[in-house]
Design an enzyme around this catalytic site. Structure first.
Site, PDB file in Angstrom:
ATOM      1  N   GLU A   1       6.296   1.376  -4.973  1.00 50.06           N
ATOM      2  CA  GLU A   1       4.918   1.690  -4.573  1.00 50.06           C
ATOM      3  C   GLU A   1       4.291   0.534  -3.787  1.00 50.06           C
ATOM      4  O   GLU A   1       3.192   0.074  -4.083  1.00 50.06           O
ATOM      5  CB  GLU A   1       4.075   2.025  -5.806  1.00 50.06           C
ATOM      6  CG  GLU A   1       4.547   3.282  -6.533  1.00 50.06           C
ATOM      7  CD  GLU A   1       3.641   3.677  -7.684  1.00 50.06           C
ATOM      8  OE1 GLU A   1       2.993   2.799  -8.283  1.00 50.06           O
ATOM      9  OE2 GLU A   1       3.567   4.881  -8.005  1.00 50.06           O
TER      10      GLU A   1
ATOM     11  N   GLU B   1       8.107  10.556  -8.780  1.00 49.68           N
ATOM     12  CA  GLU B   1       7.227  10.573  -9.945  1.00 49.68           C
ATOM     13  C   GLU B   1       6.303  11.780  -9.851  1.00 49.68           C
ATOM     14  O   GLU B   1       5.295  11.745  -9.144  1.00 49.68           O
ATOM     15  CB  GLU B   1       6.412   9.288 -10.060  1.00 49.68           C
ATOM     16  CG  GLU B   1       7.217   8.063 -10.432  1.00 49.68           C
ATOM     17  CD  GLU B   1       6.351   6.835 -10.667  1.00 49.68           C
ATOM     18  OE1 GLU B   1       5.121   6.997 -10.878  1.00 49.68           O
ATOM     19  OE2 GLU B   1       6.900   5.710 -10.638  1.00 49.68           O
TER      20      GLU B   1
END
Length: 524
Positions: free
Chosen positions: A184, A253
């Site tokens: 991320e 995710e």
């Protein structure tokens, strides 16, 4: 740094594994539609189980439940701080036995996705970084910084080397079909500009050159260099597209809920909404979905994963189809047909005509027709059994409690020192303990007015830790704590002092460090 050249069908380095007398060639590749295992496109359902968050005796049961629910892949981060608690000293024992965990996945007949990071966030202490990393001279985290890159590469090589030595990559006959580098990073990369881009390029090149024989991914990183696949994290990923047309659409995710804060509410996501999001992602061309997390919501999992089983007949068609805009229709050259009928309205049901048949679609739902005629699954009709935890008073006799009083006067000299002023807790403990005693003595003269009926003195303690407990002459005087939103807090309380020498002891508590910040190395 230049990017690596990639063809429209990326062939990752493949090795051969000799099992007994049989030679088996294992390959993991990808094209624009899906991850391909031994040349076969696969729609893969995955789920996150983080090995340090449970005990080794729990792993096999958790993995088997995931398999029984329909999963193909188990995903886990690798947690740098538990594996290298001090520079060059490694720990892979007990609940940190990564090899045992991956082999448990293999014995269950599932694949593994190893997200090395080594920054992982994961609602984990310091985002997975060991605290000693902060004290490396000249270091700056997650940027084009040589001290950080040396430490990051060293740990990544350690993990990859360990997996290779145990033959755990799919290219060696093992279960690992994917690996992740970084985590991320996209927002920070954009904020840093060229140095962020240089760091991402370096990280991708470093990972690929380790020759694992399986694809690497970067989640939430639009600039992921070839051949690394950029992937999506979020509640919904149906609008996501990879940064190159020859890369598959992957959801690393799929958030099944949200973390709970101390003292805050428990956030729950309706399972029907999650099923809808997953179905919508697949109908838009998605081919890899990882539920984040799995072992924290097993009550809901089986019914959600049943969407995979219900629509399994349609997947072969979908992976070799042309998406025709009419609902979402998929067909193959062999005559197979599958359809996803969608109602995006959040309030109103719809009655639609498809293939000369009528279908009723509840609000915000998708129906799956693996043969273009019969509905085998609708996301709004997921039946789920849930259990809500509730704190209730109970008889103390049901439990056996023991208490232990720490005698701080017995602390040996090796763990105490004297200094002027207050020192920052983490700089002292280096996160080896969640607790630090601050102890001082105050001499009070017998003529003080508060000893003769006057108002007691007020003690004020300001902190940015998590909590503080105040002891006056060995007796608890009071406590205070902060919140996630308001870290700074102040303890204010009257103190009962006596004539002569008084001992004031503050027990400062720091039960976890921030998981994300552009300047983690500057914290404390």
């Amino acid at each position: 740094m230049g990017t690596l050249v990639v063809s429209r069908l990326v062939i990752v380095l493949c090795l051969c594994l000799c099992l007994g007398s049989q030679l088996i060639q294992c390959t993991v590749t990808y094209d624009r539609k899906a991850i391909m295992i031994n040349g076969q496109r696969r729609i893969l359902f995955s789920g996150s189980i983080h090995y340090p968050r449970s005990t080794p005796n729990m792993w096999e049961d958790l993995i088997q439940k995931a398999k029984d629910g329909g999963l193909d892949v188990i995903e886990t981060y690798v947690f740098w701080n538990v594996h290298e608690p001090s520079p060059g000293n490694y720990n892979f024992e007990g609940r940190y036995d990564l090899v045992r965990f991956i082999k448990s996945v293999q014995r269950a007949g599932l694949y593994a996705h190893l997200r090395i990071g080594p920054y992982v966030c994961a609602e984990w202490n310091f985002g997975g970084f060991p605290v000693w990393l902060k004290y490396v001279p000249g270091i700056s985290f997650r940027t084009d910084n040589e001290p950080f890159k040396r430490a990051m590469q060293s740990f990544t090589e350690k993990i990859v080397g360990l997996m290779k030595s145990e033959k755990l990559f799919e290219s060696q006959g093992g279960p690992i079909i994917l690996s992740q580098i970084e985590n991320e990073y996209g927002a920070q990369s954009k904020q840093l500009g060229s140095v962020g881009y240089n760091y991402v390029t370096w990280a991708a090149k470093m990972a690929v050159e380790m020759g694992t024989g399986v694809p690497w991914v970067m989640c939430k990183e639009d600039d992921a260099p070839d051949p690394v696949i950029n992937t999506c994290n979020g509640f919904y990923c149906d609008t996501f597209t990879p940064n190159k047309p020859y890369k598959p659409t992957m959801w690393t995710e799929a958030w099944s809920g949200w973390f709970s804060e101390f003292g805050g509410p428990n956030h729950q996501r309706p399972v029907q909404d999650l099923a809808y999001a997953v179905a919508r992602f697949i109908q838009k061309g998605g081919s890899f979905i990882n539920y984040y997390m799995v072992h924290l919501w097993s009550d809901q999992a089986t019914k959600v994963w049943s969407s995979k089983r219900a629509s399994q007949l349609s997947f072969n068609s979908l992976l070799s189809s042309v998406n025709v805009f009419q609902a979402h229709l998929f067909s193959s050259e062999h005559g197979d047909c599958a359809a996803f009928l969608s109602n995006y309205d959040t309030k109103s049901s719809a009655r639609v005509m498809f293939n000369n048949m009528h279908y009723n679609l509840p609000p915000w739902s998708i129906s799956i027709l693996p043969d273009c005629r019969n509905v085998v699954f609708n996301t709004a009709k997921v039946g789920v059994q849930t259990s809500q935890m509730e704190m209730l008073p109970t008889s103390a006799g049901m439990f056996s409690w023991e208490s232990y009083n720490e005698d701080i006067s017995s602390i040996d000299d090796s763990s105490t020192f004297t200094t002027q002023g207050l020192l920052e807790q983490i700089n002292v403990t280096r996160d080896a303990s969640d607790y630090l005693w601050y102890i001082t003595r105050v001499d009070i003269g017998s003529s003080e007015s508060f000893l003769h009926g006057g108002e007691h003195p007020t003690l004020i303690v300001q902190s940015t830790g998590h909590a503080v407990h105040v002891f006056i002459n060995g007796q608890l005087s009071g406590s205070a704590f902060g919140t996630r939103q308001y870290r700074r807090f102040t303890y204010t309380g009257k103190v009962n002092l006596h004539a002569g020498t008084n001992r004031i002891a503050l027990l400062s508590v720091a039960v976890g460090l921030p998981v994300s910040s552009p300047s983690l190395h500057l914290l404390f």
